[in-house]
Enzyme design. Sequence first.
Site, PDB file in Angstrom:
ATOM      1  N   SER A 186      42.054  44.810  43.787  1.00 44.70           N
ATOM      2  CA  SER A 186      42.081  43.226  43.317  1.00 44.70           C
ATOM      3  C   SER A 186      40.400  42.742  42.911  1.00 44.70           C
ATOM      4  O   SER A 186      39.953  42.118  41.863  1.00 44.70           O
ATOM      5  CB  SER A 186      41.825  42.382  44.379  1.00 44.70           C
ATOM      6  OG  SER A 186      42.966  42.409  45.254  1.00 44.70           O
TER       7      SER A 186
ATOM      8  N   GLU B  33      44.398  35.697  46.599  1.00 42.76           N
ATOM      9  CA  GLU B  33      43.223  35.730  46.381  1.00 42.76           C
ATOM     10  C   GLU B  33      42.287  35.268  44.875  1.00 42.76           C
ATOM     11  O   GLU B  33      41.812  34.434  44.437  1.00 42.76           O
ATOM     12  CB  GLU B  33      42.588  37.540  46.879  1.00 42.76           C
ATOM     13  CG  GLU B  33      42.422  37.898  47.838  1.00 42.76           C
ATOM     14  CD  GLU B  33      42.201  38.852  48.383  1.00 42.76           C
ATOM     15  OE1 GLU B  33      41.235  39.530  46.618  1.00 42.76           O
ATOM     16  OE2 GLU B  33      42.268  39.928  49.008  1.00 42.76           O
TER      17      GLU B  33
END
Length: 389
Positions: A232, A347
Amino acid sequence: MTTQLPFPQTVPLQVPLLLRALSAQGAIHRIRTQVGDDAWLITGYDEVRQLLDDDRLGRSHPEPQTAARSGESALFGGPLGNYDTEKADHTRMRRLLQPHFTPGRIRALRNRVEALTGTLLDDLAGQAQPCDLNSALALPLPILVICELLGVPYEDRTRFRTWTQAAADIHDRTRSEQGIGELFAYGQELVARKRHTPGPDVISRLCATDGLGDDEIAMLSMALLFAGHETSVVQLGLGALLLLTHPDQWQALRGNPALIADAVEEILRAPGKGGGGIPRYAHTNIDIDGVTIKAGDLVMLDNGAANHDAAAFPDPDSFDIARRAAGHLTFGQGARYCIGAPLARMELQVAFGQLISRFPAMRLAVPIEELRMRSDVLTGGLVELPVSW
């Protein structure tokens, strides 16, 4: 002459010229890995998609000590798992972890991710310009989120980040093994704490699961800690760079926030990479396009190249947030599809939605040619991303 990984990439985000040339020749190629071992590189979208979910390929090898390696990382550089029980072991692992990443759990976490993102952007607004967006947002946000989800103290982030970076080292196997060892020992500490004082987190719920020993919980938890933030971090940095280098797309998303879901899929698809993709081992002979891959051979499934296959994504090198890119292979395919994909998507949606709203005039503070990509760890990514606003 056999082509060797990794392929030189002169400009971040652009597909390496050598990979582009190979892909134009066909879907399967004989190459050497970065450690000099022979392997097959698969670049076509249809072929990569099929083989990602093909039981004839796996992560294990019947003779792991002599198997070809994709790199020196102890995590993914060579065979993993028990050759005789790999499929059953993998099925069990997914059954244990899947309940913690359901859409409902991810939705419940969204408000918290929005709050964490807002705090980081408040801090960013007060910093001197230019500022490194990697250290201000791309790095801390995934760490904050995975700490919250697993029940890992955020104040330990420097410790475990050091170990995950060591574990991901693709050049030094000893350092990689030491990083994994330190990470596992830390996982054991956390499990002991959760046994004594459980909380509303994944590690505590795993501790309450029948049939799971402490060492297995520590292993699963640290695997989630690694995978839950390393990739991420990279995607946030590269996604920001894509938007910053395509101001028309930045403004389109600013003008129509409803495009955020499609924009994230394009952000996941678009970066050009040259590291070879996902390693697998053939468990039996496999014929592809008239080529026989023999049992035991190392096969590199290049999902990055597949994401730039014009047969699947017309004009693949353009970055278009309105593109329907949901069929990309960044998270894999089939039985091994990334468990954490819903969390990563959420996210990215939250981060870019708030970033563009809060900093509509943000711009890259250096020419893109001056940016450096990491070549020492599995996940790669930008060294830094200087921005102004």
